[in-house]
Design a protein around this motif. Structure first.
Motif, PDB file in Angstrom:
ATOM      1  N   ALA A 325       0.821  -1.214   0.000  1.00 32.55           N
ATOM      2  CA  ALA A 325       0.000   0.000   0.000  1.00 32.55           C
ATOM      3  C   ALA A 325       0.859   1.269   0.000  1.00 32.55           C
ATOM      4  O   ALA A 325       0.630   2.177  -0.818  1.00 32.55           O
ATOM      5  CB  ALA A 325      -0.961  -0.008   1.186  1.00 32.55           C
ATOM      6  N   PRO A 326       1.876   1.384   0.879  1.00 32.77           N
ATOM      7  CA  PRO A 326       2.721   2.591   0.807  1.00 32.77           C
ATOM      8  C   PRO A 326       3.494   2.712  -0.500  1.00 32.77           C
ATOM      9  O   PRO A 326       3.689   3.816  -1.017  1.00 32.77           O
ATOM     10  CB  PRO A 326       3.670   2.424   2.000  1.00 32.77           C
ATOM     11  N   LEU A 327       3.951   1.587  -1.051  1.00 31.55           N
ATOM     12  CA  LEU A 327       4.668   1.637  -2.320  1.00 31.55           C
ATOM     13  C   LEU A 327       3.776   2.179  -3.427  1.00 31.55           C
ATOM     14  O   LEU A 327       4.177   3.070  -4.192  1.00 31.55           O
ATOM     15  CB  LEU A 327       5.171   0.245  -2.699  1.00 31.55           C
ATOM     16  N   LEU A 328       2.564   1.634  -3.547  1.00 37.05           N
ATOM     17  CA  LEU A 328       1.658   2.076  -4.599  1.00 37.05           C
ATOM     18  C   LEU A 328       1.298   3.550  -4.436  1.00 37.05           C
ATOM     19  O   LEU A 328       1.169   4.277  -5.431  1.00 37.05           O
ATOM     20  CB  LEU A 328       0.398   1.210  -4.608  1.00 37.05           C
ATOM     21  N   ALA A 329       1.144   4.011  -3.192  1.00 35.68           N
ATOM     22  CA  ALA A 329       0.892   5.439  -2.966  1.00 35.68           C
ATOM     23  C   ALA A 329       2.047   6.267  -3.516  1.00 35.68           C
ATOM     24  O   ALA A 329       1.843   7.287  -4.197  1.00 35.68           O
ATOM     25  CB  ALA A 329       0.690   5.713  -1.476  1.00 35.68           C
ATOM     26  N   GLY A 330       3.272   5.841  -3.243  1.00 33.62           N
ATOM     27  CA  GLY A 330       4.426   6.564  -3.755  1.00 33.62           C
ATOM     28  C   GLY A 330       4.513   6.556  -5.262  1.00 33.62           C
ATOM     29  O   GLY A 330       4.850   7.569  -5.889  1.00 33.62           O
TER      30      GLY A 330
END
Length: 418
Positions: A325-330
């Motif tokens: 989830a944090p990767l995709l947000a970035g």
């Protein structure tokens, strides 16, 4: 991908990372590899992310606009009718006291108007004049009342949904500069997995192959049916070949299982064979051990990622919320999601030196979180009835009344966070 071979010891040497640090580290890796901005027509922008702030091209409204059906009047009444102005028309000025024009909701208010009289509060005199008492509060919207030209309404990194598209249209935009949705693929590892029918005779049903694509879509990735492959045979050549194929077209490849170092766990050697470098290798979180995120540079110079999810189903979802989830947000230029807080209604045990992500049911009205049952790493029953994970930091336990961060499970498209 690069084809030079790194040693397994070299690739697996990273220390266990604190859960909070792991989230921020993978988000930063995503931002550094954020997808290029593209121009999209409004009708094709849903689900993308703003690559630049949204600002109106003119004041909103751009001209004084009647809020009601009625009469635009000048001076004291009764008033002589001199015309009509409808929405979409250009109003001629009112130049004489005692005159009025009929006006429709949304129509341009003529220059020289002193008030707008509602049609339901007006009367007609026997000689055809309009009479009545206008309200003290102006019955029209002033130019710039909602926004002024060039004012930032939404920042870059805002998810584009139908409400944003409607606002952009009202601002005068025909297209939006957005970051496209990342393309994701899923490789399911494990000879012990069945893809249909009930489990038995030493084999278990694959629960992640059908489920993970839905989680990825809710986090903003594109996943087609052809992007889900497996079970992949438990051999190193099969793992390397599957990863190479998926990385040819995907920005992110998720794998399930094989994150340990057992006799049939080939993910680490496969990553070494492909020349990967770890962003995070093993996170101090329970459940979810072990998980990883690796980065690879393609021959085209573009960065791809591999997220290694544990084989136990609940642990795999913990890895999704923690790293994916944090990767995709970035990757789409969104900020690292800020975690809401809730008050525990029951105690939650700590996990020593590890962060504990405990499945909870949320009462959004009361702002409380209640732990659910059936929460073993291999269980999905508790997950199916949960709204998110309460975060219990290392060295602590959660007591009744404690306010703790909560990682919400991803929402359906268009839903708003609690």
């Amino acid at each position: 991908m690069r084809t030079e071979t790194a040693s397994t010891d070299e690739v697996t040497a990273s220390p266990t990372v604190d859960w909070v640090l792991a989230r921020s580290r993978v988000h930063a890796a995503g931002l550094a590899a954020a997808r290029a901005a593209v121009e999209r027509p409004l009708v094709e922008a849903d689900g993308h992310t703003l690559a630049e702030p949204l600002a109106p091209r003119t004041d909103l409204p751009a001209f004084p606009t009647s809020s009601v059906d009625g009469w635009a009047v000048r001076g004291a009444g009764p008033w002589r009718v001199t015309g009509r102005v409808l929405a979409g028309g250009v109003a001629a000025p009112l130049t004489e006291d005692g005159t009025t024009v009929e006006i429709a909701t949304g129509a341009m208010v003529p220059a020289g108007t002193s008030a707008v009289l509602r049609v339901e509060e007006s009367t007609r005199t026997p000689d055809g004049l309009v009479d009545g008492v206008p309200r003290a509060t102006p019955e029209w919207r002033q130019p710039g009342e909602e926004a002024t030209a060039g004012e930032e309404l939404l920042p870059a990194g805002t998810p584009v949904d139908p409400a944003v598209i409607g606002l952009a249209a009202s601002c005068g935009h025909d297209t939006l500069r957005v970051r496209r949705q990342p393309r994701a693929a899923l490789l399911v590892f494990g000879d012990e997995l069945l893809t249909e029918g009930p489990p038995g005779a030493g084999q278990v049903r694959d629960a992640l192959g059908p489920a993970v694509p839905g989680w990825l879509r809710r986090y903003g990735a594109q996943v087609d049916r052809a992007d889900v492959v497996g079970p992949v045979a438990d051999t190193l050549p099969a793992h390397v070949a599957a990863l190479r194929s998926a990385l040819d077209h995907a920005d992110l490849v998720c794998t399930t299982g094989g994150t340990m170092h057992g006799p049939v766990d080939h993910l680490h050697p496969a990553l070494a064979e492909l020349g990967a470098e770890y962003v995070v290798n093993t996170v101090a979180v329970r459940p979810g051990f072990p998980m990883l995120l690796a980065r690879l540079v393609g021959t085209d110079g573009r960065v791809r990622f591999v997220a290694g999810l544990p084989g136990n189903p609940q642990s795999a979802i913990v890895a999704l919320v923690s790293l994916v989830a944090p990767l995709l947000a970035g990757l789409v230029g969104r900020p690292l999601p800020v975690l809401p807080h809730a008050t525990l209604t029951e105690p939650v045990a700590g996990r020593g030196d590890h962060t504990h992500l405990a499945l909870v049911r949320l009462d959004r009205v009361a702002g409380t979180a209640r732990p659910v049952r059936h929460v073993g790493s291999a269980m999905l029953r508790g997950l199916a009835g949960a709204d998110g994970f309460a975060v219990i930091r290392p060295g602590r336990s959660g007591a009744v009344g404690d306010r703790v961060p909560v990682v919400p499970l991803p929402l359906l498209p268009g839903e708003r966070a609690w």
